[in-house]
Design a protein around this motif. Sequence first.
Motif, mmCIF file in Angstrom:
data_model
loop_
_atom_site.group_PDB
_atom_site.id
_atom_site.type_symbol
_atom_site.label_atom_id
_atom_site.label_comp_id
_atom_site.label_asym_id
_atom_site.label_seq_id
_atom_site.Cartn_x
_atom_site.Cartn_y
_atom_site.Cartn_z
ATOM 1 N N SER A 387 0.825 -1.204 0.000
ATOM 2 C CA SER A 387 0.000 0.000 0.000
ATOM 3 C C SER A 387 0.868 1.266 0.000
ATOM 4 O O SER A 387 1.871 1.336 0.715
ATOM 5 C CB SER A 387 -0.907 0.010 1.236
ATOM 6 O OG SER A 387 -1.530 1.259 1.391
ATOM 7 N N PRO A 388 0.494 2.285 -0.782
ATOM 8 C CA PRO A 388 1.210 3.579 -0.733
ATOM 9 C C PRO A 388 1.200 4.183 0.665
ATOM 10 O O PRO A 388 2.144 4.873 1.056
ATOM 11 C CB PRO A 388 0.431 4.448 -1.732
ATOM 12 C CG PRO A 388 -0.222 3.464 -2.662
ATOM 13 C CD PRO A 388 -0.549 2.273 -1.824
ATOM 14 N N TYR A 389 0.125 3.928 1.405
ATOM 15 C CA TYR A 389 0.051 4.428 2.776
ATOM 16 C C TYR A 389 1.156 3.812 3.640
ATOM 17 O O TYR A 389 1.753 4.493 4.474
ATOM 18 C CB TYR A 389 -1.327 4.110 3.360
ATOM 19 C CG TYR A 389 -1.526 4.607 4.776
ATOM 20 C CD1 TYR A 389 -1.584 5.972 5.051
ATOM 21 C CD2 TYR A 389 -1.644 3.719 5.833
ATOM 22 C CE1 TYR A 389 -1.768 6.436 6.343
ATOM 23 C CE2 TYR A 389 -1.818 4.167 7.131
ATOM 24 C CZ TYR A 389 -1.888 5.527 7.379
ATOM 25 O OH TYR A 389 -2.050 5.978 8.670
ATOM 26 N N THR A 390 1.451 2.538 3.420
ATOM 27 C CA THR A 390 2.538 1.878 4.154
ATOM 28 C C THR A 390 3.877 2.478 3.771
ATOM 29 O O THR A 390 4.755 2.676 4.626
ATOM 30 C CB THR A 390 2.545 0.364 3.866
ATOM 31 O OG1 THR A 390 1.251 -0.187 4.152
ATOM 32 C CG2 THR A 390 3.584 -0.349 4.735
ATOM 33 N N TYR A 391 4.043 2.810 2.478
ATOM 34 C CA TYR A 391 5.282 3.465 2.039
ATOM 35 C C TYR A 391 5.460 4.801 2.761
ATOM 36 O O TYR A 391 6.577 5.167 3.165
ATOM 37 C CB TYR A 391 5.266 3.699 0.534
ATOM 38 C CG TYR A 391 5.236 2.441 -0.307
ATOM 39 C CD1 TYR A 391 5.577 1.201 0.239
ATOM 40 C CD2 TYR A 391 4.870 2.482 -1.643
ATOM 41 C CE1 TYR A 391 5.559 0.055 -0.517
ATOM 42 C CE2 TYR A 391 4.850 1.335 -2.426
ATOM 43 C CZ TYR A 391 5.183 0.119 -1.851
ATOM 44 O OH TYR A 391 5.159 -1.016 -2.614
ATOM 45 N N LEU A 392 4.354 5.541 2.923
ATOM 46 C CA LEU A 392 4.405 6.832 3.609
ATOM 47 C C LEU A 392 4.795 6.639 5.082
ATOM 48 O O LEU A 392 5.600 7.412 5.638
ATOM 49 C CB LEU A 392 3.050 7.537 3.502
ATOM 50 C CG LEU A 392 2.935 8.895 4.216
ATOM 51 C CD1 LEU A 392 3.935 9.885 3.635
ATOM 52 C CD2 LEU A 392 1.505 9.427 4.097
ATOM 53 N N ILE A 393 4.234 5.611 5.708
ATOM 54 C CA ILE A 393 4.562 5.326 7.109
ATOM 55 C C ILE A 393 6.048 5.015 7.262
ATOM 56 O O ILE A 393 6.715 5.505 8.178
ATOM 57 C CB ILE A 393 3.707 4.150 7.636
ATOM 58 C CG1 ILE A 393 2.240 4.553 7.720
ATOM 59 C CG2 ILE A 393 4.211 3.692 9.004
ATOM 60 C CD1 ILE A 393 1.308 3.410 8.096
ATOM 61 N N MET A 394 6.582 4.207 6.352
ATOM 62 C CA MET A 394 8.004 3.868 6.423
ATOM 63 C C MET A 394 8.880 5.094 6.190
ATOM 64 O O MET A 394 9.984 5.199 6.738
ATOM 65 C CB MET A 394 8.343 2.785 5.392
ATOM 66 C CG MET A 394 7.600 1.461 5.601
ATOM 67 S SD MET A 394 7.716 0.805 7.277
ATOM 68 C CE MET A 394 9.468 0.477 7.411
ATOM 69 N N SER A 395 8.384 6.045 5.412
ATOM 70 C CA SER A 395 9.130 7.291 5.201
ATOM 71 C C SER A 395 9.173 8.113 6.484
ATOM 72 O O SER A 395 10.207 8.695 6.829
ATOM 73 C CB SER A 395 8.487 8.105 4.074
ATOM 74 O OG SER A 395 8.523 7.391 2.848
ATOM 75 N N VAL A 396 8.034 8.177 7.186
ATOM 76 C CA VAL A 396 8.007 8.882 8.472
ATOM 77 C C VAL A 396 8.952 8.205 9.463
ATOM 78 O O VAL A 396 9.725 8.864 10.167
ATOM 79 C CB VAL A 396 6.572 8.916 9.038
ATOM 80 C CG1 VAL A 396 6.558 9.512 10.447
ATOM 81 C CG2 VAL A 396 5.657 9.711 8.121
ATOM 82 N N LEU A 397 8.891 6.872 9.495
ATOM 83 C CA LEU A 397 9.758 6.116 10.399
ATOM 84 C C LEU A 397 11.231 6.352 10.052
ATOM 85 O O LEU A 397 12.070 6.556 10.941
ATOM 86 C CB LEU A 397 9.423 4.628 10.294
ATOM 87 C CG LEU A 397 10.036 3.684 11.327
ATOM 88 C CD1 LEU A 397 9.654 4.099 12.736
ATOM 89 C CD2 LEU A 397 9.591 2.246 11.061
ATOM 90 N N GLY A 398 11.562 6.352 8.771
ATOM 91 C CA GLY A 398 12.942 6.578 8.343
ATOM 92 C C GLY A 398 13.433 7.971 8.682
ATOM 93 O O GLY A 398 14.609 8.157 9.018
ATOM 94 N N SER A 399 12.543 8.971 8.623
ATOM 95 C CA SER A 399 12.948 10.338 8.949
ATOM 96 C C SER A 399 13.319 10.470 10.414
ATOM 97 O O SER A 399 14.173 11.293 10.773
ATOM 98 C CB SER A 399 11.825 11.318 8.593
ATOM 99 O OG SER A 399 10.675 11.083 9.388
ATOM 100 N N GLY A 400 12.688 9.673 11.270
ATOM 101 C CA GLY A 400 13.079 9.664 12.677
ATOM 102 C C GLY A 400 14.315 8.832 12.919
ATOM 103 O O GLY A 400 15.222 9.227 13.666
ATOM 104 N N MET A 401 14.398 7.677 12.273
ATOM 105 C CA MET A 401 15.544 6.782 12.454
ATOM 106 C C MET A 401 16.846 7.417 11.977
ATOM 107 O O MET A 401 17.911 7.173 12.542
ATOM 108 C CB MET A 401 15.312 5.474 11.696
ATOM 109 C CG MET A 401 14.294 4.551 12.330
ATOM 110 S SD MET A 401 14.114 3.026 11.376
ATOM 111 C CE MET A 401 12.993 2.089 12.438
#
Length: 484
Positions: A387-401
């Motif tokens: 899902s594109p929504y999951t891709y967006l979530i992983m982007s948010v997670l990566g920005s914090g990581m």
Amino acid sequence: MNQVESSEDGPKERALFKGKIKLYPDISYTNYFCSLCHYFVMTFIFVSVESLQPLLFNQRYGIHPKDAGMQNGYMLLIDIATKCLFAPLVGIMSDKVGRVPVLQMGIILTAISICSMGFAEDIYPQYCISRIQYAIGAITLATIPFLGDYVLDETKGKASAINVILAAFGAMFSATVITKLLTQNFSVQTTYVVVGCSFLCLGLLYTLGLKKGLHFKKQRKNFKNAPLRDDLIEKSICPYQNLKQIQHEDFDYIDYEGEVRTLNQIKQESSFGAAMKIALLAGKNIWIFQGYVTNFLGRGDSILLTLSLQIWSQQYVDDTLDGDEAYKQASIQAQTLSGITYLVIMVGAIFYGFLFEKVSKNKLLFTMFSLTMIGCFLMNFAPNPKSPYTYLIMSVLGSGMSGLYTGALYFVNKYAYTEFRGYISGLANVFSVLGILICSFVGGVLQDHWSKIAPFNLFGFMSLLGLILVVWSYYALYQNRRVK
């Protein structure tokens, strides 16, 4: 305290990338670029070993990846226990013996253990012994503080970002190489030998360009047995800056006289326990303490991007596929999500590297912990791996990581006292492996008995704890300024 400056007649500091990175006067360009090779090769070997273990268990011991959770868990516990035991020892040796000799011993031990893994006849004791040897070598590679030794404090933020980018490239390069070797019909034993021998050659090659001998050898001759002075501690924390600049960087809360007095007392004890006391007491410096916190979280999140994503993706694979094909499809989906996250981490590290040197560190810590926490909790609402929504979530997670990775390097390497940098780096790596232990072991148990998304919720709560500590440190600095 007097301002610390380089002598006009002495060696000058070196600059790279149009002055964005500045090196200590006794550090050459070759020294620095070889240290970058170290971070690239180190991550490459770490990811390669973890990627090959499920395949080895399947092909050599007949254990399917979906049934290997317990064995992987046992190996991880053994690995972490070994690293916790040896990380402080390696840190002390790197200060007392020298960086390069200790690193070379770690490279040789790591390469031998990797080559032997593929030929172990059984998991216990043969593979287990190889894994213990590998853990000792791996923690040696991770503990040597080249960033702190080579780069001036004023540019350590940007230098940390470069190291994170090199490490991320190492991780992606590993996936490419391992996939290429296996698709060329290399056996798992041959793959282990190729990886181990390549690492041995590359590792020993780049050590030839690192700074030789004891670090700060001339300085050690001057104050090896002398009492520590407040100006030496100031130089360790923030060289080439005056007291006014130090106050602007929130250093004014430090009780220099108290720290010097305490460290002098402990320094008289020539023991392992004394070294650990020094590393623990260094945590009274809030920024070193935050270095321990970001190491605790910054390494633990790697479990989310490997094992946890794989297991979570498995439940969305088509039921009509057989076991091996289902595992392959889940692996592709998990690697896609992981790749998106690592790409964001590489880009984000650049911004964090610059911002750590320009804006309030507490505000940056608040931002990175918040983004990581939000990304983890949003995984509860991810519909599926594609899902594109999951891709967006992983982007948010990566920005914090990306902030966690950069901070883990920045705080310890910048604020650790020069004479005890190895000690402090060793303890920071103990916190790193403890973070991995909690995320993998506790997260794995919760994933089996509660929810497939449990490790992300666990890491979200751990990030919330980091957020609380940031608020506390900000309050401590604010209260100190009010008193003054």
